[in-house]
Enzyme design. Structure first.
Site, PDB file in Angstrom:
ATOM      1  N   HIS A   1      47.948  40.459  39.055  1.00  0.00           N
ATOM      2  CA  HIS A   1      46.530  40.627  39.385  1.00  0.00           C
ATOM      3  C   HIS A   1      46.418  40.899  40.885  1.00  0.00           C
ATOM      4  O   HIS A   1      47.042  40.224  41.701  1.00  0.00           O
ATOM      5  CB  HIS A   1      45.772  39.354  38.999  1.00  0.00           C
ATOM      6  CG  HIS A   1      44.376  39.324  39.512  1.00  0.00           C
ATOM      7  ND1 HIS A   1      43.518  40.400  39.398  1.00  0.00           N
ATOM      8  CD2 HIS A   1      43.681  38.348  40.158  1.00  0.00           C
ATOM      9  CE1 HIS A   1      42.369  40.079  39.942  1.00  0.00           C
ATOM     10  NE2 HIS A   1      42.427  38.852  40.422  1.00  0.00           N
TER      11      HIS A   1
ATOM     12  N   CYS B   1      39.547  37.191  35.808  1.00  0.00           N
ATOM     13  CA  CYS B   1      40.618  38.054  36.329  1.00  0.00           C
ATOM     14  C   CYS B   1      41.849  38.083  35.421  1.00  0.00           C
ATOM     15  O   CYS B   1      42.721  38.925  35.597  1.00  0.00           O
ATOM     16  CB  CYS B   1      41.000  37.640  37.739  1.00  0.00           C
ATOM     17  SG  CYS B   1      39.604  37.649  38.863  1.00  0.00           S
TER      18      CYS B   1
ATOM     19  N   ASN C   1      39.832  43.163  45.094  1.00  0.00           N
ATOM     20  CA  ASN C   1      39.978  42.452  43.827  1.00  0.00           C
ATOM     21  C   ASN C   1      38.948  42.985  42.831  1.00  0.00           C
ATOM     22  O   ASN C   1      37.754  42.762  42.992  1.00  0.00           O
ATOM     23  CB  ASN C   1      39.769  40.950  44.086  1.00  0.00           C
ATOM     24  CG  ASN C   1      39.962  40.105  42.847  1.00  0.00           C
ATOM     25  OD1 ASN C   1      39.986  40.610  41.731  1.00  0.00           O
ATOM     26  ND2 ASN C   1      40.094  38.806  43.047  1.00  0.00           N
TER      27      ASN C   1
END
Ligand code: UT7
Length: 329
Positions: free
Chosen positions: A256, A119, A286
Site C-alpha cells: 500500500h 486502504c 495515498n
C-alpha cells in the site's frame, strides 16, 4: 490440476488536476495552514497528488481504470460476470459504486458490489474475487480500487490533508486451470482488529437528513505507522508460508502506497532489497484502496513486471485492517 484466478489485464487512472507539494502548500497558506515540500517529502516521500473535479465520482475514476484493464485483457465489458469495487468514498450511501460503474461500463447482469476495508480494500476485494472464481461462482472479474479521498479531507489539518489523493486502479481476473506452476493467486492472508477503529476513521454518519458527527478523516499517524510496519511483515510471512515459498521467491513487493518510510521498513524486515519494491506514492500520494492497483499497473506498463514474476501485494489501513496476496503474474 486445480482452478486458479489470474490477472490478465491491468489499468489505472488519475484525474488530470495534479498538485505538487508546493502547489498544495501555497493553497493551504491562503487559509493559514503551514506546510512545506521539504516536510512532506522527508516524512512521507510524497511529491504530488491528483484531485478529482467536483462533479467526478468514485465510479467515474474506476470506470476509466476498468476500461484500460479490459483493453489490456482483450475483453469486452459484456464478458465480465463479477465487479467488485474497493472504496471508502463511494458515489452515494447506496447503491454501491460497483452497480453504478457496471451500468456506465455497459456490463449488465453479473454480480456487482463494493468492499469497504479502507486502504486494505483492494487486497480484500482480490481475495473475495479469487474465492468466487475458485468455486466457479464467477469466471471473469473486474476488481477495482477507486477513491476520491479529497472529499473527506480536512484542509485545516496539515497532519492529514497533505497525505491523500484521488485515483483508481483495476485488474481483470480470469479463471484458469493448471498444476500450480502457472499464473494465478497462490495464497492470501486477511486480518482485522476493530479495537483500533479510532486511530484512522471518518466518524460521521447520515441520520434524519443530516450528517451526524464529522464527515472528515482523522488519523493518529504515529499509531497507524507503528501498527502498519508490524502487520505488513507478519502478513507477508504467513502468506509465503501458506504458499510454501520464501522471501527469496518474491520478484516484486507492491505495498500500500502511504508512506515511503513504511515501505522501506517493511522491505528491511523482510530482507528484501529496495529495488524490488514498487513505489509510486511520490506521484499520487495515498489513494487508499486504489494505491496497490495503481502501482501494479504502473509497473506492468513500465515493463518492470513481466509474465512469470512472483508478486506480493500488501494492504493496511483503517479498521484496523491488513492483508497480503501472493501471485504469479
Ligand atoms: O493509509 C492508511 C495508512 N496510513 C498511514 O500509513 C499513515 C501512517 N503515518 C504516517 O505516515 C506518519 O505518521 C505521518 C506522515 C502522518 C506523520 O509523520 P511523523 O514523522 O510521524 O510526524 P509527527 O506526527 O510526529 O509530526 C512531527 C512534527 C510535528 O510538529 P512538532 O509537534 O514536532 O512541533 C507536527 O506538528 O511535524 C509537524 N507536522 C507538519 N509540519 C509541516 C505534521 N504535519 C505537518 C505538515 N507540514 N504537513
Amino acid at each position: 490440476m486445480r482452478r486458479y484466478s489470474r490477472i490478465t489485464g491491468t489499468g489505472s487512472y488519475l484525474p488530470p488536476r495534479r498538485l505538487t507539494n508546493a502547489d498544495l502548500a501555497a493553497e493551504l497558506a491562503t487559509q493559514g495552514v503551514e506546510t512545506s515540500d521539504d516536510w512532506i517529502v522527508e516524512r512521507t516521500g510524497i511529491r504530488a497528488r491528483h484531485f478529482a473535479a467536483p462533479d467526478v465520482c468514485c465510479s467515474d475514476l474506476g470506470l476509466e481504470a476498468a476500461k484500460r484493464a479490459l483493453e489490456a485483457a482483450g475483453l469486452l465489458p459484456t464478458d465480465i460476470d463479477l465487479i467488485i469495487v474497493a472504496t471508502s468514498t463511494p458515489d452515494m450511501v447506496f447503491p454501491s459504486a460497483a452497480c453504478i460503474l457496471q451500468h456506465k461500463l455497459g456490463a449488465p447482469g453479473g454480480a456487482a458490489f463494493d468492499v469497504q476495508a479502507v486502504c486494505s480494500g483492494f487486497v480484500y476485494a482480490l481475495v473475495v474475487a479469487d474465492a468466487m472464481i475458485q468455486t466457479g461462482a464467477a469466471t471473469k472479474a473486474l476488481v477495482i480500487g477507486a477513491e476520491v479521498f479529497s472529499r473527506i479531507l480536512d484542509f485545516t489539518d496539515r497532519t492529514t490533508c497533505v497525505l491523500f489523493g484521488d485515483g483508481a486502479g483495476a485488474v481483470v481476473l480470469e479463471a484458469c486451470e493448471h498444476d500450480g506452476s502457472g499464473p494465478g493467486i497462490l495464497a492470501s492472508d486477511l486480518h482485522a482488529d476493530g479495537k483500533h477503529v479510532g486511530i484512522l476513521c471518518v466518524p460521521g454518519t447520515v441520520s434524519g437528513g443530516k450528517v451526524l458527527g464529522s464527515p472528515l478523516l482523522t488519523m493518529d499517524g504515529q499509531a497507524v505507522f507503528k501498527l502498519a510496519v508490524g502487520v505488513l511483515e507478519d502478513a507477508a510471512r504467513t502468506t509465503l508460508e501458506k504458499a510454501g515459498k520464501t522471501t527469496a521467491d518474491i520478484d516484486w513487493l507492491i505495498p500500500h502506497q502511504a508512506n515511503i518510510r513504511i515501505m522501506q521498513s517493511t522491505a528491511k524486515r523482510l530482507k528484501l532489497p529496495l529495488d524490488k519494491v514498487i513505489v509510486t506514492v511520490d506521484q499520487h500520494g495515498n489513494t487508499s484502496a486504489a494505491s496497490i492497483p495503481l502501482a501494479l499497473d504502473h509497473a506492468v506498463r513500465g515493463g518492470r513486471i513481466k509474465a512469470g514474476d512472483t508478486l506480493m501485494l500488501e494492504g493496511v489501513g483503517g479498521g484496523f485492517t491488513w492483508g497480503a496476496v501472493l501471485l504469479n503474474y
